[in-house]
Design a protein around this motif. Structure first.
Motif, PDB file in Angstrom:
ATOM      1  N   HIS A  23      20.502  19.051   2.939  1.00  0.00           N
ATOM      2  CA  HIS A  23      21.694  19.779   2.466  1.00  0.00           C
ATOM      3  C   HIS A  23      22.272  19.130   1.216  1.00  0.00           C
ATOM      4  CE1 HIS A  23      22.040  22.836   5.581  1.00  0.00           C
ATOM      5  NE2 HIS A  23      21.505  21.937   6.384  1.00  0.00           N
ATOM      6  N   ARG A 284      23.588  20.563   9.373  1.00  0.00           N
ATOM      7  CA  ARG A 284      23.860  21.987   9.094  1.00  0.00           C
ATOM      8  C   ARG A 284      25.369  22.232   9.036  1.00  0.00           C
ATOM      9  NH1 ARG A 284      21.127  23.859  13.038  1.00  0.00           N
ATOM     10  NH2 ARG A 284      22.882  24.216  14.433  1.00  0.00           N
ATOM     11  N   CYS A 285      26.114  21.655   9.988  1.00  0.00           N
ATOM     12  CA  CYS A 285      27.566  21.913  10.043  1.00  0.00           C
ATOM     13  C   CYS A 285      28.269  21.400   8.788  1.00  0.00           C
ATOM     14  CB  CYS A 285      28.178  21.263  11.288  1.00  0.00           C
ATOM     15  SG  CYS A 285      27.742  22.116  12.808  1.00  0.00           S
ATOM     16  N   GLN A 288      27.193  23.340   5.562  1.00  0.00           N
ATOM     17  CA  GLN A 288      27.585  24.739   5.355  1.00  0.00           C
ATOM     18  C   GLN A 288      29.096  24.957   5.349  1.00  0.00           C
ATOM     19  OE1 GLN A 288      25.466  26.775   8.474  1.00  0.00           O
ATOM     20  NE2 GLN A 288      23.524  26.743   7.362  1.00  0.00           N
ATOM     21  N   SER A 290      33.261  24.646   4.640  1.00  0.00           N
ATOM     22  CA  SER A 290      34.061  24.639   3.411  1.00  0.00           C
ATOM     23  C   SER A 290      34.610  23.239   3.129  1.00  0.00           C
ATOM     24  CB  SER A 290      35.213  25.635   3.557  1.00  0.00           C
ATOM     25  OG  SER A 290      35.911  25.329   4.757  1.00  0.00           O
ATOM     26  N   GLY A 295      33.462  20.891   8.877  1.00  0.00           N
ATOM     27  CA  GLY A 295      32.067  20.690   9.294  1.00  0.00           C
ATOM     28  C   GLY A 295      31.981  19.756  10.491  1.00  0.00           C
TER      29      GLY A 295
END
Ligand SMILES: Cc1cc2nc3c(=O)[nH]c(=O)nc-3n(C[C@H](O)[C@H](O)[C@H](O)COP(=O)(O)OP(=O)(O)OC[C@H]3O[C@@H](n4cnc5c(N)ncnc54)[C@H](O)[C@@H]3O)c2cc1C
Length: 352
Positions: A23, A284-285, A288, A290, A295
């Motif tokens: 990420h 992932r949290c 992705q 804001s 997250g």
């Protein structure tokens, strides 16, 4: 670019490192050991862990290298008494995916920057990274630093031995006795995994084979067949611990993953799998959301209750398997359930 420091290069730390890197994060892993381990037993990978490995880019190609095994559904599993009476036979329902701990760690470590021989003494003084991840295992300093000594790992009153022997065996399964159990699982086409546990408040000094012979040497043929092949130097021995129920897996800019967050008894074989899923989910949290705060809250929501239920189930499974008083009615109930399953065969759809 956002940055993370990860404390611990175990399965949880390396899964998290890979996920964050995917990420776009800059990641450094601090590991107190001098290198990744070169020995270790086979771990069974549950479907969610396989899915998470795919998300982390540990794909089919690496899974065809040494240390990975895929066993097609087929071999049934038995539940025995020490005398060898079969209480239950579970059909071999699903394919089994196995990986040796060193092979898994080496696949996860590819492309990850690990600073070996670096023990983090105070996780709160680590650095000014955006995120600190405590992936420092059952006796996590990070957990203790952020939640206090009341959240130290607690002993379960049992110890375990485990290892792998050469060659396959005729039958796989678990044998339950008051205060003790012995398990035999496949470890690939040419090897067999074994594990044993007894209720004890203390660990045992080596050599370990005499202890194993003392507890299990008079058990049925399949157990003795494995015992006869065990090499003293390849035996791993541990006390068993679990993490007390934490109020959160997150505090400020610090998150806990793997055994640091939810060490559990090994009786469901889920700890390593859940550490992989933690890492993939955390990446992932925070990747992705804001904000970092959002997250981390999403990670806690996705993982805490689910894994805390597994901590409880694993402990209860061990207690049930090693039941003292009540073992006889338990065995009778299991045997009855086994017979019913043989008698009540599902009818073909056309006859329903
Ligand atoms: C007997 C037994 C059998 C098991 N069998 C299975 C199984 O079949 N399947 C399964 O899924 N799971 C199994 N598990 C569970 C599994 O081994 C663990 O859940 C998993 O290894 C947890 O990984 P982790 O990365 O969270 O922690 P660890 O593997 O403990 O890694 C933590 C890392 O952090 C490092 N570290 C610690 N403190 C510091 C510090 N202060 N500074 C820097 N580095 C530090 C350590 O050196 C270590 O490398 C079993 C466990 C036991 C005890």
């Amino acid at each position: 670019m956002r940055s993370a420091v990860i404390i611990g290069a175990g399965i949880g730390g390396l899964s998290t490192a890979r996920a964050l890197k995917r990420h776009g994060w800059s990641v450094t892993v601090f590991e107190q050991s001098g290198a990744l381990p070169e020995t270790g037993t086979m771990l069974g990978m549950w479907p969610a862990a396989l899915q998470a490995l795919g998300d982390l880019g540990v794909v089919e190609a690496s899974r065809r290298t040494d240390g990975w095994a895929h066993i097609a559904a087929g071999a049934s599993t038995r539940l025995w008494t020490p005398a060898g009476r079969t209480l239950l036979t579970a059909p071999g329902g699903a394919d089994l995916h196995l990986v040796a701990r060193p092979a898994l760690l080496s696949a996860l470590a590819q492309g990850v920057d690990i600073s070996f021989n670096t023990q983090v003494v105070d996780p709160e003084q680590v650095s000014d990274a955006d995120l600190v991840v405590g992936a420092d295992g059952t006796f996590s300093r990070t957990r203790q630093r952020i939640f206090g000594a009341g959240f130290s790992a607690r002993p379960l009153g049992s110890v375990a031995w485990r290892g792998t022997v050469q060659g396959a065996v005729a039958e796989y399964g678990e044998t339950w006795a008051p205060g003790a159990l012995f398990g035999i699982t496949p470890a690939g086409p040419h090897a067999t995994n074994w594990y044993a546990s007894v209720r004890s408040d203390r660990t045992f000094a080596g050599p370990h084979l005499p202890h194993l012979q003392g507890y299990f040497g008079s058990w049925h043929r399949s157990v003795r067949e494995v015992l006869d092949r065990i090499d003293e130097d390849a035996i791993l021995h541990h006390g068993l611990f679990e993490t007390p129920k934490l109020p959160s897996f997150v505090k400020g800019g610090t998150a806990l993953v793997g055994d640091a967050a939810h060490a559990m008894a090994p009786f469901l074989g889920r700890g390593a799998c859940e550490a992989i899923v933690d890492g993939a989910t955390l990446g992932r949290c925070v990747g992705q959301a804001s904000s970092l705060e959002a997250g981390l809250a999403a990670y806690d929501k996705a993982r805490r209750k689910r894994t805390q239920r597994l901590v409880l189930s694993s402990r209860l499974m061990g207690r049930f398997a090693m039941l003292g008083t009540g073992a006889a009615p338990r065995n009778a109930a299991m045997a009855a359930a086994g017979s019913m399953a043989r008698v009540i065969k599902p009818k073909p759809r056309s006859q329903r």
